[in-house]
Design an enzyme around this catalytic site. Structure first.
Site, short mmCIF file in Angstrom:
data_model
loop_
_atom_site.label_atom_id
_atom_site.label_comp_id
_atom_site.label_asym_id
_atom_site.label_seq_id
_atom_site.Cartn_x
_atom_site.Cartn_y
_atom_site.Cartn_z
CD GLU A 115 -44.92 112.43 -76.50
OE1 GLU A 115 -45.81 113.15 -76.97
OE2 GLU A 115 -44.98 111.94 -75.37
CE LYS A 117 -39.38 104.01 -74.81
NZ LYS A 117 -38.59 103.80 -73.62
CG ASP A 119 -32.72 106.03 -70.85
OD1 ASP A 119 -33.48 105.20 -70.31
OD2 ASP A 119 -31.55 105.79 -71.16
CE1 TYR A 225 -39.05 118.51 -69.57
CE2 TYR A 225 -37.66 116.90 -68.46
CZ TYR A 225 -37.85 118.17 -68.97
OH TYR A 225 -36.86 119.09 -68.90
CE LYS A 316 -35.36 101.84 -76.63
NZ LYS A 316 -35.71 100.65 -75.90
CB CYS A 410 -22.93 70.69 -66.68
SG CYS A 410 -23.24 72.06 -65.56
CB CYS A 413 -23.53 69.41 -62.02
SG CYS A 413 -24.44 69.17 -63.55
CB CYS A 429 -31.18 67.85 -68.55
SG CYS A 429 -31.00 68.35 -70.25
CB CYS A 434 -26.93 71.65 -62.07
SG CYS A 434 -25.71 72.83 -62.63
S1 IVH Z 1 -46.26 106.90 -73.96
C1 IVH Z 1 -48.97 102.89 -73.25
N1 IVH Z 1 -44.39 108.64 -74.29
O1 IVH Z 1 -41.53 104.34 -72.19
C2 IVH Z 1 -47.66 103.47 -72.93
N2 IVH Z 1 -43.89 106.73 -72.98
O2 IVH Z 1 -42.29 101.39 -72.96
C3 IVH Z 1 -47.66 104.89 -73.32
N3 IVH Z 1 -41.62 106.71 -72.08
O3 IVH Z 1 -41.90 103.34 -69.16
C4 IVH Z 1 -46.39 105.49 -73.00
N4 IVH Z 1 -40.97 108.62 -72.92
O4 IVH Z 1 -42.69 105.81 -69.25
C5 IVH Z 1 -44.71 107.47 -73.73
N5 IVH Z 1 -42.83 110.30 -74.66
C6 IVH Z 1 -43.16 109.14 -74.10
C7 IVH Z 1 -42.25 108.41 -73.32
C8 IVH Z 1 -42.67 107.20 -72.78
C9 IVH Z 1 -40.61 107.58 -72.18
C10 IVH Z 1 -41.56 105.43 -71.33
C11 IVH Z 1 -42.76 105.15 -70.47
C12 IVH Z 1 -42.68 103.66 -70.26
C13 IVH Z 1 -41.96 103.20 -71.49
C14 IVH Z 1 -42.94 102.42 -72.35
#
Ligand code: IVH
Length: 672
Positions: A115, A117, A119, A225, A316, A410, A413, A429, A434
């Site tokens: 599915e 991801k 944003d 979603y 990604k 630096c 400092c 360091c 600093c």
């Molecule tokens: S599954 C155990 N499915 O990605 C985590 N996450 O790094 C299972 N996200 O902030 C998450 N779309 O909210 C899953 N289709 C998707 C997603 C999704 C976006 C986000 C999730 C979380 C991040 C995880």
């Protein structure tokens, strides 16, 4: 009496009808009535409810707007942590993921649910007896913020779901996003009103959800979603992620219509390319695709590593790149003294924001990329990460390039910079002697995930340090109203607010406090782990390098940083000062670990279906007796706890000569 029940029926039917139209409009994207007809239904319902307030129910569409949160957002502890996903960027990393899954499951071929991801912002929704009762942000994964009042304004989230055949408590997780076209329109409106514009749809969604007044959120078009559903006994009802999506659809909870099932790495890659092609045309931003092993049984068998599931991965998309020119290079001193060369750029628009600075990481990177002042370069910005220079466009190299040399002292400092053995990074360091590190340490201390001092931003910290009102973060707790009011552009109200947030921050948790100290290598998660494992500061102080390494995710380097920190009198003095200045923290309750020689400190792997115990229950028993459960069989494994249908793990354990246990063995050992 009769009239009353007829009225009740009418109101019920109206509520149902309106929710149905919300579903058609916001989820199916297929409205069947005009906006004005919809408005008329709402007006009719409002009128009836005004006349007969006793008919107002919490799931009425009229109850979506108008809720005010009480001054701040309450903290919500997630029953199960909201985890992250591991990322892959390249095909070979993806092939390695698929191979690992097959090896661990002992299978030739694996079925994945795939599915997009989203944003956006991760959100958890709780339904109790069918009613939407609580909605929270992900926060740090363990504790989020209660944003129920704002989530109720999102019309695609049903206020009531039909759960006749399901248990009373259901948790649904997913993402809140803002459509790209709505984001552009919102920014236009904000600009016209002279108000803050947002960098991208995700920030706009986040800003909208963090409103105290839900009537503001209601004007911001947000969508939700879902990607998961969880309830007691889920294993008996659903067998796969695809089943979960089907159930969500039946409950009329929006899910992505791009969810699919594919097999093996070939299927995964085809899907990745299919979504890349569709990306531009989607109404919302996505930053990759997510692949999940479809079977819930296999997910359970694969388990988790650190804070991410082993059964899923995010593939990604490459970060967006743009061309710019380096106008100058200088260096920045970080919180832990790291000296980072920074390119000052010709302002360039990339991934929704105008970038003027980009990190060059360290001297070795600068040399490797052959970067000079005046060079034309490709820059990249991924999510919230600091923009970076990817490469020099050599074909465009101008004649007037200038070499940049790293300083030996630096810039803040004047102390001599050093490089630790085996490290690529130059460091100052001087610690908080600093000025740059002092300022950064106060900023870090006050930040949201640390002591969370609302309203203490960089500019105020600058003023406090310049006016010698503080010399380190411990002095924040000695500030008073009169001295704050003496600061430039600082009125009575802002001074009062700041004093109040400083006061509020005094009551914290041990995990936050450890994180706030800014120990090198100790991020938020490690700080929490330390707090949980050792319970008190004095207990952490007493640990050896070796015992620190026993904590999840702490290796030899970080254990050394922690050990050094707590053995430095200057640091202990800072902690004492905080406590003397009134900082209190809840000491994390140390888990009561019982001891039996067979289980304590032993490493277990679980496989197959146990006759009576659920996997989580077996894990809990092992945990209670100080044993550890890992997911792969290796030479370090002491026992394999095997049930029915044990697959490749059993074979591997037998080959390695590892003792195989039955559920009965574990129960016998741990029976009192
Ligand atoms: S599954 C155990 N499915 O990605 C985590 N996450 O790094 C299972 N996200 O902030 C998450 N779309 O909210 C899953 N289709 C998707 C997603 C999704 C976006 C986000 C999730 C979380 C991040 C995880």
């Amino acid at each position: 009496m009769k009239k009353n029940s007829a009225l009740k029926e009418t109101v019920l039917a109206l509520k149902k009808e309106i929710q149905e139209h919300n579903f058609n409009y916001y989820v199916k994207d297929d409205p069947i009535i005009s906006d004005s007809a919809y408005d008329n239904l709402m007006i009719k319902l409002e009128r009836l409810e005004k006349q007969y307030p006793e008919l107002i129910t919490e799931d009425s569409p009229t109850q979506r707007v108008g809720m005010l949160s009480n001054t701040a957002f309450n903290q919500v502890n997630h029953i199960k942590p909201m985890l992250s996903l591991s990322n892959v960027f390249h095909e070979d990393e993806l092939a390695a993921f698929d191979k690992r899954i097959k090896t661990d499951l002992g299978m030739e071929s694996v079925n994945y649910a795939v599915e997009p991801k989203f944003d956006g912002l991760a959100i958890a929704l709780i339904y109790e007896d069918g009613f939407f009762s609580l909605g929270a942000t992900r926060g740090d994964g363990f504790t989020g913020e209660d944003v129920t009042h704002n989530l109720k304004t999102i019309k695609s989230i049903p206020l009531k779901i039909d759960t006749k055949s399901l248990p009373s408590r259901i948790e649904i997780r997913g993402e809140v996003v803002m459509f790209k076209e709505n984001f552009l329109a919102l920014n236009k409106k904000q600009e016209e009103l002279g108000q803050k514009v947002f960098a991208n749809p995700r920030n706009a969604a986040a800003g909208s959800l963090r409103q105290l007044d839900s009537s503001i959120t209601a004007t911001r078009p947000l969508r939700f979603y879902a990607y998961s559903i969880d309830f007691e006994g889920i294993e008996n009802t659903l067998s796969s992620h695809s089943d979960s999506i089907k159930l969500l659809n039946e409950l009329k909870i929006p899910t992505s219509n791009l969810v699919k099932n594919v097999t093996d790495v070939v299927g995964l890659l085809d899907y990745y390319h299919e979504i890349i092609d569709k990306r531009q045309g989607l109404p919302f931003d996505i930053d990759g695709v997510v692949y999940k092993v479809d079977s819930l049984n296999y997910q359970d068998e694969l388990g988790f590593v650190s804070r991410a599931p082993r059964w899923a991965v995010a593939h990604k998309f490459p970060a967006e790149e743009a061309e710019s020119q380096i106008l100058d290079i200088d260096v920045q001193v970080g919180r832990t003294g790291a000296i980072t060369p920074v390119a000052r750029l010709k302002p360039t628009f990339v991934s929704g924001v105008t970038v003027t600075n980009a990190s060059l990481h360290n001297e070795a990177e600068l040399l490797r990329k052959d970067v000079h002042i005046n060079d034309f370069v490709l820059i990249r910005r991924a999510g919230d990460v600091v923009p970076e220079v990817v490469s020099v466009i050599k074909s465009k190299r101008p004649k007037n390039i200038k070499v940049f040399l790293m300083p030996t002292e630096c810039p803040e400092c004047g102390s001599k910079l050093k490089k630790e053995e085996g490290e690529a990074i130059l460091r100052c360091c001087k610690g908080i002697q600093c000025p740059a590190q002092r300022k950064q340490s106060v900023m870090h201390f006050a930040s949201r995930k640390a002591m969370d001092i609302d309203g203490l931003g960089e500019k105020i910290i600058d003023q406090l340090l310049e006016n010698k009102m503080i010399s380190d973060f411990t002095d924040l707790y000695t500030l008073d109203l009169a001295s704050l009011e003496s600061l430039e552009r600082f009125g009575e109200k802002s001074s009062k607010n700041l004093i109040e947030s400083i006061r509020k921050s005094k009551e914290t948790t041990l995990g936050r406090l450890i994180y706030a100290l800014g120990i090198r290598g100790v991020g938020e998660a490690t700080a929490k782990d330390l707090a949980k494992e050792f319970g008190t500061i004095s207990n952490i102080k007493a640990q050896t390098l070796h015992s620190l390494e026993g904590v999840d995710d702490i290796g030899p380097t970080v254990s050394c940083f922690i050990h050094n920190y707590f053995n430095d009198l200057k640091n202990l003095d800072l902690i004492d000062k905080l406590i003397n200045n009134g900082v209190t923290f809840k000491e994390e309750v140390r888990k009561e670990v019982k001891f039996v020689s067979e289980v304590s400190e032993k490493v277990f792997v679980l496989t197959g279906t146990l006759p009576t115990l659920k996997r989580d229950e077996a894990k809990q028993i092992i945990d209670q007796y100080g044993g550890k459960v890992t997911s792969t069989v290796s030479k370090k494994t002491d026992y394999l706890l095997a049930g029915n249908d044990a697959g490749s793990k059993l074979e591997k354990a037998q080959a390695l000569g590892i003792v195989v246990l039955s559920e009965n063995d574990l129960i016998k050992w741990t029976e009192e």
